[in-house]
Motif scaffolding. Structure first.
Motif, PDB file in Angstrom:
ATOM      1  N   ASN A 131       0.824  -1.219   0.000  1.00 11.81           N
ATOM      2  CA  ASN A 131       0.000   0.000   0.000  1.00 11.81           C
ATOM      3  C   ASN A 131       0.854   1.264   0.000  1.00 11.81           C
ATOM      4  O   ASN A 131       0.470   2.285  -0.576  1.00 11.81           O
ATOM      5  N   GLU A 132       2.023   1.187   0.643  1.00  9.70           N
ATOM      6  CA  GLU A 132       2.897   2.359   0.727  1.00  9.70           C
ATOM      7  C   GLU A 132       3.368   2.816  -0.658  1.00  9.70           C
ATOM      8  O   GLU A 132       3.504   4.015  -0.921  1.00  9.70           O
ATOM      9  N   VAL A 133       3.592   1.859  -1.561  1.00  9.69           N
ATOM     10  CA  VAL A 133       4.038   2.223  -2.917  1.00  9.69           C
ATOM     11  C   VAL A 133       2.870   2.367  -3.882  1.00  9.69           C
ATOM     12  O   VAL A 133       3.062   2.676  -5.059  1.00  9.69           O
ATOM     13  N   GLY A 134       1.666   2.134  -3.370  1.00 12.28           N
ATOM     14  CA  GLY A 134       0.483   2.281  -4.220  1.00 12.28           C
ATOM     15  C   GLY A 134       0.119   1.048  -5.021  1.00 12.28           C
ATOM     16  O   GLY A 134      -0.716   1.122  -5.940  1.00 12.28           O
ATOM     17  N   GLY A 135       0.719  -0.088  -4.685  1.00 12.84           N
ATOM     18  CA  GLY A 135       0.419  -1.324  -5.405  1.00 12.84           C
ATOM     19  C   GLY A 135       0.951  -1.295  -6.818  1.00 12.84           C
ATOM     20  O   GLY A 135       1.828  -0.501  -7.165  1.00 12.84           O
ATOM     21  N   PHE A 136       0.428  -2.173  -7.653  1.00 14.90           N
ATOM     22  CA  PHE A 136       0.833  -2.200  -9.052  1.00 14.90           C
ATOM     23  C   PHE A 136       0.320  -0.956  -9.769  1.00 14.90           C
ATOM     24  O   PHE A 136      -0.789  -0.497  -9.512  1.00 14.90           O
ATOM     25  N   ASP A 137       1.132  -0.427 -10.654  1.00 12.59           N
ATOM     26  CA  ASP A 137       0.751   0.752 -11.429  1.00 12.59           C
ATOM     27  C   ASP A 137      -0.249   0.323 -12.503  1.00 12.59           C
ATOM     28  O   ASP A 137       0.087  -0.440 -13.411  1.00 12.59           O
ATOM     29  N   GLU A 138      -1.462   0.827 -12.413  1.00  8.85           N
ATOM     30  CA  GLU A 138      -2.519   0.398 -13.319  1.00  8.85           C
ATOM     31  C   GLU A 138      -2.393   0.985 -14.718  1.00  8.85           C
ATOM     32  O   GLU A 138      -3.147   0.606 -15.622  1.00  8.85           O
ATOM     33  N   ASP A 139      -1.436   1.881 -14.922  1.00  6.23           N
ATOM     34  CA  ASP A 139      -1.175   2.385 -16.274  1.00  6.23           C
ATOM     35  C   ASP A 139      -0.416   1.357 -17.110  1.00  6.23           C
ATOM     36  O   ASP A 139      -0.322   1.487 -18.327  1.00  6.23           O
ATOM     37  N   CYS A 140       0.135   0.350 -16.431  1.00  9.16           N
ATOM     38  CA  CYS A 140       0.845  -0.716 -17.130  1.00  9.16           C
ATOM     39  C   CYS A 140      -0.057  -1.945 -17.140  1.00  9.16           C
ATOM     40  O   CYS A 140      -0.388  -2.484 -16.090  1.00  9.16           O
ATOM     41  N   PHE A 141      -0.476  -2.388 -18.326  1.00 15.27           N
ATOM     42  CA  PHE A 141      -1.431  -3.495 -18.401  1.00 15.27           C
ATOM     43  C   PHE A 141      -0.800  -4.799 -17.926  1.00 15.27           C
ATOM     44  O   PHE A 141      -1.370  -5.539 -17.161  1.00 15.27           O
ATOM     45  N   MET A 142       0.393  -5.105 -18.397  1.00 13.65           N
ATOM     46  CA  MET A 142       1.083  -6.314 -17.951  1.00 13.65           C
ATOM     47  C   MET A 142       2.521  -6.317 -18.459  1.00 13.65           C
ATOM     48  O   MET A 142       2.916  -5.459 -19.233  1.00 13.65           O
ATOM     49  N   TYR A 143       3.321  -7.279 -17.961  1.00 15.87           N
ATOM     50  CA  TYR A 143       4.690  -7.595 -18.385  1.00 15.87           C
ATOM     51  C   TYR A 143       5.805  -6.786 -17.732  1.00 15.87           C
ATOM     52  O   TYR A 143       6.903  -7.299 -17.586  1.00 15.87           O
ATOM     53  N   SER A 144       5.615  -5.530 -17.341  1.00 13.63           N
ATOM     54  CA  SER A 144       6.671  -4.851 -16.596  1.00 13.63           C
ATOM     55  C   SER A 144       6.187  -4.464 -15.210  1.00 13.63           C
ATOM     56  O   SER A 144       6.885  -3.787 -14.469  1.00 13.63           O
ATOM     57  N   ASP A 145       4.989  -4.915 -14.859  1.00 15.66           N
ATOM     58  CA  ASP A 145       4.391  -4.536 -13.576  1.00 15.66           C
ATOM     59  C   ASP A 145       5.192  -5.042 -12.388  1.00 15.66           C
ATOM     60  O   ASP A 145       5.341  -4.337 -11.392  1.00 15.66           O
ATOM     61  N   ASP A 146       5.740  -6.267 -12.483  1.00 16.77           N
ATOM     62  CA  ASP A 146       6.519  -6.793 -11.371  1.00 16.77           C
ATOM     63  C   ASP A 146       7.858  -6.081 -11.236  1.00 16.77           C
ATOM     64  O   ASP A 146       8.334  -5.834 -10.123  1.00 16.77           O
ATOM     65  N   ILE A 147       8.463  -5.707 -12.371  1.00 19.47           N
ATOM     66  CA  ILE A 147       9.710  -4.931 -12.341  1.00 19.47           C
ATOM     67  C   ILE A 147       9.450  -3.575 -11.683  1.00 19.47           C
ATOM     68  O   ILE A 147      10.200  -3.126 -10.822  1.00 19.47           O
ATOM     69  N   ASP A 148       8.358  -2.950 -12.087  1.00 17.93           N
ATOM     70  CA  ASP A 148       8.000  -1.630 -11.570  1.00 17.93           C
ATOM     71  C   ASP A 148       7.738  -1.673 -10.063  1.00 17.93           C
ATOM     72  O   ASP A 148       8.228  -0.828  -9.311  1.00 17.93           O
ATOM     73  N   LEU A 149       6.961  -2.682  -9.611  1.00 24.01           N
ATOM     74  CA  LEU A 149       6.657  -2.793  -8.178  1.00 24.01           C
ATOM     75  C   LEU A 149       7.929  -3.050  -7.378  1.00 24.01           C
ATOM     76  O   LEU A 149       8.151  -2.421  -6.334  1.00 24.01           O
ATOM     77  N   SER A 150       8.770  -3.957  -7.856  1.00 23.26           N
ATOM     78  CA  SER A 150      10.032  -4.243  -7.162  1.00 23.26           C
ATOM     79  C   SER A 150      10.884  -2.983  -7.050  1.00 23.26           C
ATOM     80  O   SER A 150      11.479  -2.701  -5.997  1.00 23.26           O
ATOM     81  N   TYR A 151      10.941  -2.228  -8.132  1.00 23.47           N
ATOM     82  CA  TYR A 151      11.767  -1.020  -8.158  1.00 23.47           C
ATOM     83  C   TYR A 151      11.221   0.054  -7.214  1.00 23.47           C
ATOM     84  O   TYR A 151      11.977   0.721  -6.502  1.00 23.47           O
ATOM     85  N   MET A 152       9.892   0.214  -7.191  1.00 19.84           N
ATOM     86  CA  MET A 152       9.284   1.201  -6.289  1.00 19.84           C
ATOM     87  C   MET A 152       9.533   0.852  -4.829  1.00 19.84           C
ATOM     88  O   MET A 152       9.750   1.737  -3.998  1.00 19.84           O
ATOM     89  N   VAL A 153       9.514  -0.446  -4.511  1.00 24.27           N
ATOM     90  CA  VAL A 153       9.802  -0.885  -3.144  1.00 24.27           C
ATOM     91  C   VAL A 153      11.245  -0.555  -2.773  1.00 24.27           C
ATOM     92  O   VAL A 153      11.527  -0.090  -1.657  1.00 24.27           O
ATOM     93  N   LEU A 154      12.169  -0.764  -3.701  1.00 22.72           N
ATOM     94  CA  LEU A 154      13.568  -0.401  -3.461  1.00 22.72           C
ATOM     95  C   LEU A 154      13.719   1.096  -3.210  1.00 22.72           C
ATOM     96  O   LEU A 154      14.508   1.518  -2.361  1.00 22.72           O
ATOM     97  N   GLN A 155      12.986   1.900  -3.955  1.00 21.86           N
ATOM     98  CA  GLN A 155      13.052   3.352  -3.802  1.00 21.86           C
ATOM     99  C   GLN A 155      12.570   3.814  -2.430  1.00 21.86           C
ATOM    100  O   GLN A 155      12.918   4.905  -1.986  1.00 21.86           O
ATOM    101  N   LYS A 156      11.778   2.983  -1.766  1.00 19.06           N
ATOM    102  CA  LYS A 156      11.325   3.289  -0.406  1.00 19.06           C
ATOM    103  C   LYS A 156      12.355   2.860   0.642  1.00 19.06           C
ATOM    104  O   LYS A 156      12.112   2.971   1.845  1.00 19.06           O
ATOM    105  N   GLY A 157      13.493   2.370   0.187  1.00 17.61           N
ATOM    106  CA  GLY A 157      14.543   1.961   1.112  1.00 17.61           C
ATOM    107  C   GLY A 157      14.395   0.548   1.639  1.00 17.61           C
ATOM    108  O   GLY A 157      15.117   0.148   2.561  1.00 17.61           O
ATOM    109  N   LYS A 158      13.491  -0.219   1.072  1.00 20.07           N
ATOM    110  CA  LYS A 158      13.291  -1.605   1.504  1.00 20.07           C
ATOM    111  C   LYS A 158      14.237  -2.539   0.761  1.00 20.07           C
ATOM    112  O   LYS A 158      14.821  -2.184  -0.267  1.00 20.07           O
ATOM    113  N   LYS A 159      14.341  -3.779   1.258  1.00 24.24           N
ATOM    114  CA  LYS A 159      15.226  -4.775   0.647  1.00 24.24           C
ATOM    115  C   LYS A 159      14.405  -5.951   0.124  1.00 24.24           C
ATOM    116  O   LYS A 159      13.583  -6.523   0.846  1.00 24.24           O
TER     117      LYS A 159
END
Length: 391
Positions: A187-215
């Motif tokens: 919820n902190e990163v806003g979940g999956f970005d709904e502007d992306c239909f599929m295929y890079s959504d997991d890359i995007d979510l992983s990257y956003m979590v990293l940007q929050k300082g998480k591992k």
């Protein structure tokens, strides 16, 4: 509640039944729930869930909302402190969630946990752990430099090849087939970005979590089957969406030159074509030998009629060990695993142990009338009904 498992489904009814059956077995000792979100499937996925798994929370969308929005809807209904985004074409072991949950509770500053994924033939899937696809990393992937220099830190980042498949370690990007995290992180990163239909959504979510300082972590102590070819047909629609997904990720996170943008467009087209070629249907080779691992001798007769060949039998109640003779596998062998007697964990162990090109696997899920499996990560999978043979 400790854990909510969210499974987004679209027209993979038999794989969904196998997946939910395995998840249900893996959650017996955990305060948990299963949420299935259906993106308007035209098969009888929803009817099957209602009939066989009445305790599963089923959310039926009236049209296909895509991977990001479908999962966001599921998470919005989740009550667990932790959530697991799980593909419907997966099979988990009975202790998968207990192991991952224990690791999560003992890990500080946790982002996302991914696990060791294998395909239907038991082979490790390298996308289980990846690096951020920066322009350079993308270049090494598109040009296959990562294959030429697998031990070089300069070239091996796409599949995080510095981390062994048998080593739990911090990595950057995880695959959407299995993503385990705290619901508050999602919820902190806003979940999956709904502007992306599929295929890079997991890359995007992983990257956003990293940007929050998480591992983010790749966790090797449990393996999960991912019949990934079933949900991804390598056709013109796939190519178009793959290109759009990669363009989406770069526009969102990277400031790149016009020259690099042009290169990426060429690279994406090339990579999409390769994916399409890999995904073309291949001529199936019928196995010369069959081995049923079960405790039901009646099932041997049923399967022999089905395949019209002799089916060898290993009584799992008595032997609990598979010893394959080299001459029996030289001509090709199909191992059929009866989940009535063979646990999902043992099914996975056997597939990993005998992951060879001339051995293929099928599972008969408990209390079902079908055999299911696939022979490669690009194989769309096979479902064979056996109900008539019981009559």
């Amino acid at each position: 509640m400790q854990l909510s498992v969210i499974i987004l489904n679209y027209n993979v009814r038999y794989f969904l039944e196998l997946c939910v059956l395995s998840v249900d077995s893996a959650l017996k000792n955990i305060d948990s729930e299963i949420i299935v979100v259906d993106n308007n499937s035209s098969d009888d996925s929803c009817e099957m869930i209602k009939r066989r798994f009445p305790n599963v929370r089923l959310i039926q969308n009236d049209h296909n909302l895509g991977f990001p929005k479908g999962n966001n809807i599921g998470v919005a209904h989740a009550n667990g402190d932790y959530i697991c985004i799980l593909n419907p074409d997966t099979v988990v072991a009975e202790d998968t969630f207990e192991k991952v949950l224990a690791f999560a509770k003992n890990t500080q500053n946790l982002g996302i946990i991914g696990v060791k994924l294998i395909d239907g033939a038991g082979n490790f899937l390298p996308e289980s752990k990846r690096g951020i696809p920066t322009p350079w990393v993308a270049f090494t992937k598109v040009t296959s430099l990562y294959k030429l220099f697998p031990k070089s830190k300069l070239f091996n980042q796409y599949y995080a090849q510095h981390v062994s498949k048998d080593q739990t370690a911090e990595v950057e990007i995880l695959v959407g087939a299995f993503m385990f995290m705290k619901k508050e992180v999602y919820n902190e990163v806003g979940g999956f970005d709904e502007d992306c239909f599929m295929y890079s959504d997991d890359i995007d979510l992983s990257y956003m979590v990293l940007q929050k300082g998480k591992k983010n972590y790749y966790f090797h102590e449990t393996s999960v089957i991912h019949y990934k070819g079933e949900s991804t047909s390598k056709n013109a629609v796939y190519m178009k969406r793959f290109q759009e997904a990669m363009e989406f990720f770069y526009k969102k996170h990277f400031k790149v030159s016009f020259l690099f943008s042009a290169f990426m467009k060429i690279g994406i087209v090339f990579f999409s074509l390769i994916k399409r070629i890999q995904g073309r249907a291949k001529t199936k080779i019928n196995p010369e030998n069959y081995l049923l691992i079960s405790a039901s001798e009646t099932l041997v007769e049923i399967l022999s009629k089905l395949v019209q060949k002799k089916v060898n039998f290993l009584n799992w109640k008595e032997e609990k060990e598979v010893n394959l003779l080299s001459n029996s596998i030289r001509n090709g062998l199909q191992i059929i695993l009866d989940n009535e007697f063979v646990s999902f964990k043992d099914c996975i162990k056997i597939q990993e142990r005998y992951s060879k090109k001339n051995i293929v696997f099928r599972i008969i899920p408990k209390n079902t009338d079908f055999i299911i499996g696939s022979d490669s990560p690009n194989d769309k999978g096979e479902v064979v009904k056996i109900k008539l043979y019981f009559m």
